[in-house]
Design a protein around this motif. Structure first.
Motif, PDB file in Angstrom:
ATOM      1  N   PHE A  34      -4.053  -2.753  -0.199  1.00 58.44           N
ATOM      2  CA  PHE A  34      -3.780  -2.086  -1.467  1.00 58.44           C
ATOM      3  C   PHE A  34      -5.047  -1.796  -2.258  1.00 58.44           C
ATOM      4  N   VAL A  37      -1.680  -1.779  -7.282  1.00 58.72           N
ATOM      5  CA  VAL A  37      -0.359  -2.368  -7.064  1.00 58.72           C
ATOM      6  C   VAL A  37       0.533  -1.466  -6.216  1.00 58.72           C
ATOM      7  N   SER A  38       0.378  -0.166  -6.355  1.00 56.38           N
ATOM      8  CA  SER A  38       1.287   0.752  -5.666  1.00 56.38           C
ATOM      9  C   SER A  38       0.617   1.657  -4.630  1.00 56.38           C
ATOM     10  N   TYR A  39      -0.679   1.515  -4.409  1.00 54.19           N
ATOM     11  CA  TYR A  39      -1.380   2.421  -3.501  1.00 54.19           C
ATOM     12  C   TYR A  39      -1.874   1.671  -2.275  1.00 54.19           C
ATOM     13  N   ASP A  40      -1.131   1.794  -1.169  1.00 55.15           N
ATOM     14  CA  ASP A  40      -1.420   1.119   0.086  1.00 55.15           C
ATOM     15  C   ASP A  40      -2.147   2.089   1.023  1.00 55.15           C
TER      16      ASP A  40
END
Length: 188
Positions: A34, A37-40
């Motif tokens: 990551f 928190v939301s960008y993998d």
């Protein structure tokens, strides 16, 4: 075939299928990486994330080994705080570390915190300090100078990992063996 035999065969086939799928470059790996928190990154660059996971173990081994050597050098050369360990470091290494300290001062905006001089020394420099202070300092602790030679040999693997490349499992085994030799003799 019994129920246990069928279940065992099912598990083996599943493991074989999983191994086959995870070796395909475009398949998203199970591990995530990551940026937030939301960008993998795993779905975006699956092969690189997979390779980074493979490289992480070697990196972790070198992290422990180099920091162990730093602590060992400072402890041995300082003689329980009675002497200045830095005075026993070869002058060429002192010069290089001093230059790095100056660079770090210019990069004060980075959250590196305060680092001891030993933290700025490379693996080859650490090994050179041990060799230069062998008699009367490290000869009784390390006891076998060939360990220094072994550690020097894996230095290329360390540089490979730290310059963002992977190494084979055979070379990872070489790192493990060298470190096992060190810890078996020096820190039993």
């Amino acid at each position: 075939m019994s129920i246990d035999g069928t279940a065992a065969l099912f598990l083996m086939l599943g493991q074989a299928a999983e191994k086959s799928l995870t070796s395909v470059d475009d398949v998203v790996p199970a591990e995530s990486l990551f940026l937030s928190v939301s960008y993998d990154l795993a779905p975006l660059v699956p092969d690189m994330v997979r390779r980074s996971t493979e490289a992480a173990e070697a990196y972790r081994l070198f992290f422990v080994f180099e920091n162990y050597l730093r602590d060992l050098i400072v402890d041995v050369l300082a003689k329980d705080g009675q002497e200045n360990w830095w005075d026993k470091v070869p002058t060429d290494i002192q010069f290089e570390v001093t230059k790095l300290e100056e660079t770090e001062e210019m990069k004060a905006w980075m959250a590196l915190g305060s680092r001891d001089k030993s933290a700025l020394m490379t693996l080859p420099q650490l090994l050179k300090v041990i060799e230069q202070n062998w008699k009367g300092a490290f000869d009784e602790i390390v006891r076998d100078k060939s360990l220094v030679h072994e550690a020097r040999l894996i230095g290329h693997l360390r540089n490979t990992i730290c310059h963002m490349s992977t190494i084979s499992s055979e070379e990872l085994d070489r790192i493990r063996q060298t470190m096992r030799d060190w810890f078996r003799i020096v820190a039993p």
